[in-house]
Design an enzyme around this catalytic site. Sequence first.
Site, PDB file in Angstrom:
ATOM      1  N   GLU A 110      12.205 -26.735  42.645  1.00 51.29           N
ATOM      2  CA  GLU A 110      11.894 -26.974  41.234  1.00 51.29           C
ATOM      3  C   GLU A 110      11.561 -28.446  41.102  1.00 51.29           C
ATOM      4  O   GLU A 110      12.141 -29.290  41.803  1.00 51.29           O
ATOM      5  CB  GLU A 110      13.072 -26.600  40.332  1.00 51.29           C
ATOM      6  CG  GLU A 110      13.401 -25.112  40.317  1.00 51.29           C
ATOM      7  CD  GLU A 110      12.240 -24.232  39.910  1.00 51.29           C
ATOM      8  OE1 GLU A 110      11.474 -24.647  38.998  1.00 51.29           O
ATOM      9  OE2 GLU A 110      12.101 -23.146  40.484  1.00 51.29           O
ATOM     10  N   ASP A 208       4.878 -25.451  47.623  1.00 51.26           N
ATOM     11  CA  ASP A 208       6.184 -26.070  47.872  1.00 51.26           C
ATOM     12  C   ASP A 208       6.109 -27.126  48.967  1.00 51.26           C
ATOM     13  O   ASP A 208       6.697 -28.208  48.836  1.00 51.26           O
ATOM     14  CB  ASP A 208       7.212 -24.995  48.249  1.00 51.26           C
ATOM     15  CG  ASP A 208       7.618 -24.182  47.043  1.00 51.26           C
ATOM     16  OD1 ASP A 208       8.545 -24.595  46.325  1.00 51.26           O
ATOM     17  OD2 ASP A 208       7.000 -23.128  46.812  1.00 51.26           O
ATOM     18  N   HIS A 267      12.885 -19.351  37.553  1.00 44.20           N
ATOM     19  CA  HIS A 267      12.668 -20.798  37.664  1.00 44.20           C
ATOM     20  C   HIS A 267      13.950 -21.577  37.958  1.00 44.20           C
ATOM     21  O   HIS A 267      13.921 -22.809  37.922  1.00 44.20           O
ATOM     22  CB  HIS A 267      11.960 -21.364  36.432  1.00 44.20           C
ATOM     23  CG  HIS A 267      10.600 -20.757  36.215  1.00 44.20           C
ATOM     24  ND1 HIS A 267       9.563 -20.956  37.097  1.00 44.20           N
ATOM     25  CD2 HIS A 267      10.125 -19.946  35.237  1.00 44.20           C
ATOM     26  CE1 HIS A 267       8.502 -20.295  36.665  1.00 44.20           C
ATOM     27  NE2 HIS A 267       8.816 -19.667  35.540  1.00 44.20           N
ATOM     28  N   ASP A 272      15.259 -18.072  42.478  1.00 43.94           N
ATOM     29  CA  ASP A 272      13.922 -17.740  42.991  1.00 43.94           C
ATOM     30  C   ASP A 272      13.970 -17.546  44.502  1.00 43.94           C
ATOM     31  O   ASP A 272      13.379 -16.598  45.038  1.00 43.94           O
ATOM     32  CB  ASP A 272      12.925 -18.850  42.643  1.00 43.94           C
ATOM     33  CG  ASP A 272      12.472 -18.803  41.189  1.00 43.94           C
ATOM     34  OD1 ASP A 272      12.808 -17.829  40.486  1.00 43.94           O
ATOM     35  OD2 ASP A 272      11.782 -19.741  40.756  1.00 43.94           O
TER      36      ASP A 272
END
Length: 323
Positions: A110, A208, A267, A272
């Site tokens: 995140e 990511d 999220h 996740d």
Amino acid sequence: MSLFLCQVKQRSRTDGQELPMKASPAAYIKDFSDPVYKEIAVTNGHINRMTRDELRTKLAELHLETRGVKDVLRKRLKNYYKKQKLTQTLLIKPECSDTYYDYICVIDFEATCEENNPPEYLHEIIEFPIALVNTRTLEIEDTFQEYVRPELKPKLTEFCTKLTGITQDMVDKAGSFPDVLQQVVGWMREKELGTKCRYAVLTDGSWDMSKFLNVQCHLSSIEYPQFAKKWINIRKSYGNFYKVPRTQTKLASMLEKLGMKYEGRPHCGLDDSRNIARIAIRMLQDGCELRVNEGLQAGQLMNVPNSSPLESAPPPYSSWQKI
């Protein structure tokens, strides 16, 4: 027929010890003239004509998962019979796993964000989660989660907090990214990843690693970690395995087509990661050979072809150097 041995050796990159490696079923030399492949083709044709209810009934008889859309059920049944027939004719050995890796590290960061991010916006990682999948037990064996204090824009936007559930107090009390990365490396070393155990990183898409981690390492003036130079993009693996378009490989769509529901808070990085891990586990159960398919080279995203040799990610090391 010439076959590879199920056990091979690879030299460790750090201590010179040998790390036992295994060949997956895909590593065997295939002789498609063998009559078993005609049998498999005939079986596949029969499966293609089955209705969804017929597929579910047959899967239930075989004590296999019956959830999922028709295409998923069809693929699951085909792979079951294919592996069964190849094992019976000794074209693959029963002890050989459908995956080369002992563990898969599922990572879903995140990062800081605004409601309408400008094109030049630099995202800073604010949560570093890992769900560790044991490919033998097909379970999430352990998890890691640490929040990260952003430095470029230390104040989180209201939108970011609402989206991720990460509060200003959480990041204010967190360590810097280099400090958290040190903790990640220590955790991975405790699991003996890359030394005694083969492993790979898995992500939901390319961003990511190629975007978030790449940018964060530049912002923190540290080297990009070697263990994350290559990874499994599960969206690509899922699309190729179940033969669905890339538009149907978002997290929610993958779960829905597999007959699964999201568990936890969307999220939240760890939730996740857990849900992505559940998809990976189901794919392994269905016979998918998850393997590295993307990586970074000179800071640029690259595809890793299936013809590339299988290898474990290297042992993580903890001496992060300033650039």
